[in-house]
Motif scaffolding. Sequence first.
Motif, PDB file in Angstrom:
ATOM      1  N   ASN A   1       0.810  -1.219   0.000  1.00 14.69           N
ATOM      2  CA  ASN A   1       0.000   0.000   0.000  1.00 14.69           C
ATOM      3  C   ASN A   1       0.847   1.275   0.000  1.00 14.69           C
ATOM      4  O   ASN A   1       0.560   2.213   0.733  1.00 14.69           O
ATOM      5  CB  ASN A   1      -0.908  -0.026   1.247  1.00 14.69           C
ATOM      6  N   SER A   2       1.907   1.277  -0.779  1.00 14.73           N
ATOM      7  CA  SER A   2       2.802   2.436  -0.722  1.00 14.73           C
ATOM      8  C   SER A   2       3.043   3.080  -2.088  1.00 14.73           C
ATOM      9  O   SER A   2       3.818   4.016  -2.201  1.00 14.73           O
ATOM     10  CB  SER A   2       4.153   2.025  -0.140  1.00 14.73           C
ATOM     11  N   SER A   3       2.391   2.559  -3.142  1.00 16.23           N
ATOM     12  CA  SER A   3       2.672   3.121  -4.456  1.00 16.23           C
ATOM     13  C   SER A   3       1.989   4.480  -4.636  1.00 16.23           C
ATOM     14  O   SER A   3       0.818   4.650  -4.281  1.00 16.23           O
ATOM     15  CB  SER A   3       2.219   2.129  -5.544  1.00 16.23           C
ATOM     16  N   ASP A   4       2.739   5.423  -5.174  1.00 19.93           N
ATOM     17  CA  ASP A   4       2.193   6.774  -5.356  1.00 19.93           C
ATOM     18  C   ASP A   4       0.958   6.783  -6.254  1.00 19.93           C
ATOM     19  O   ASP A   4       0.091   7.634  -6.129  1.00 19.93           O
ATOM     20  CB  ASP A   4       3.261   7.693  -5.983  1.00 19.93           C
ATOM     21  N   LEU A   5       0.922   5.816  -7.158  1.00 13.79           N
ATOM     22  CA  LEU A   5      -0.150   5.761  -8.150  1.00 13.79           C
ATOM     23  C   LEU A   5      -1.547   5.704  -7.522  1.00 13.79           C
ATOM     24  O   LEU A   5      -2.462   6.365  -7.987  1.00 13.79           O
ATOM     25  CB  LEU A   5       0.064   4.531  -9.051  1.00 13.79           C
TER      26      LEU A   5
END
Length: 242
Positions: A61-65
């Motif tokens: 749960n860390s992708s900028d997208l």
Amino acid sequence: MGGDYLGVDLNSPRQFLKKYGIPGKLIVVEGIDGSGKSTQLRLLEKWLRYNNLEVFRTEWNSSDLVKSITSKGKKKANLTPTTFSLLHATDFADRFERNILPLLRAGYFVLADRYIYTAYARDVTRGCNPSWVRKVYDFALKPDLAFYFRVPIDISMDRILSGRPKLKYYEAGLDLNLSKDVYESYRIFQSRIIEQYESMSKRENFTVIDATLGIKEQQRIMRDKVKALLPPKMTGSVLEAP
Ligand SMILES: Nc1ncnc2c1ncn2[C@@H]1O[C@H](COP(=O)(O)OP(=O)(O)OP(=O)(O)O)[C@@H](O)[C@H]1O
Ligand SMILES: [Mg+2]
């Protein structure tokens, strides 16, 4: 890439890697909130770096997208089990294709703080169909080592609450109407997640860690397991600090 090499479709890297292997190593940690995953993975990262290995750590749960959409949906508490699942799958796919796979191909140690088993456990607990969830994540590579941190709920809850005062809406499973009491809801929700982890433990070849042990002792057990993945010329000369 493109075309055909020794009968392998070079437009399909997964097929290529399956046939010819992959130089990097993928190590993942799993377990309920507060089981000590991040603490242990950071220590493992330190140790690998100290031994001059190339390391990349990535968190669930860390992708900028999709981060902003996910947190918007979570704040308003208006995600359904399916949208919750698909947003996390998009986050994962973004990190998998952008970071995890290329770095494994480049020979890195990739350390994943939660992996597909988090989705298997949580989304199924939320009511998603188990085979549907597994299909969604079908593109992911299986890890070389999957550590599962087994811990009783009371201990993990104490650890979380000593760091911050409140449990969050989705981590307590409040979207499932299990109980009006947030602590009771958390207890029921997390114990169902534990059931899911336990039921897949053998099939997915989890290395189970007794997460009630001290931080140092757990790390010693992990490093012992990871030694088997180090380059052959290194075993015997592994530096123990820090
Ligand atoms: N073996 C241990 N004994 C006592 N406390 C611990 C131990 N391992 C971790 N902790 C403490 O428990 C808290 C939660 O640990 P950590 O953040 O590593 O858990 P986590 O599994 O990553 O949780 P989350 O899933 O919420 O990210 C931290 O404050 C940490 O310092
Ligand atoms: Mg963590």
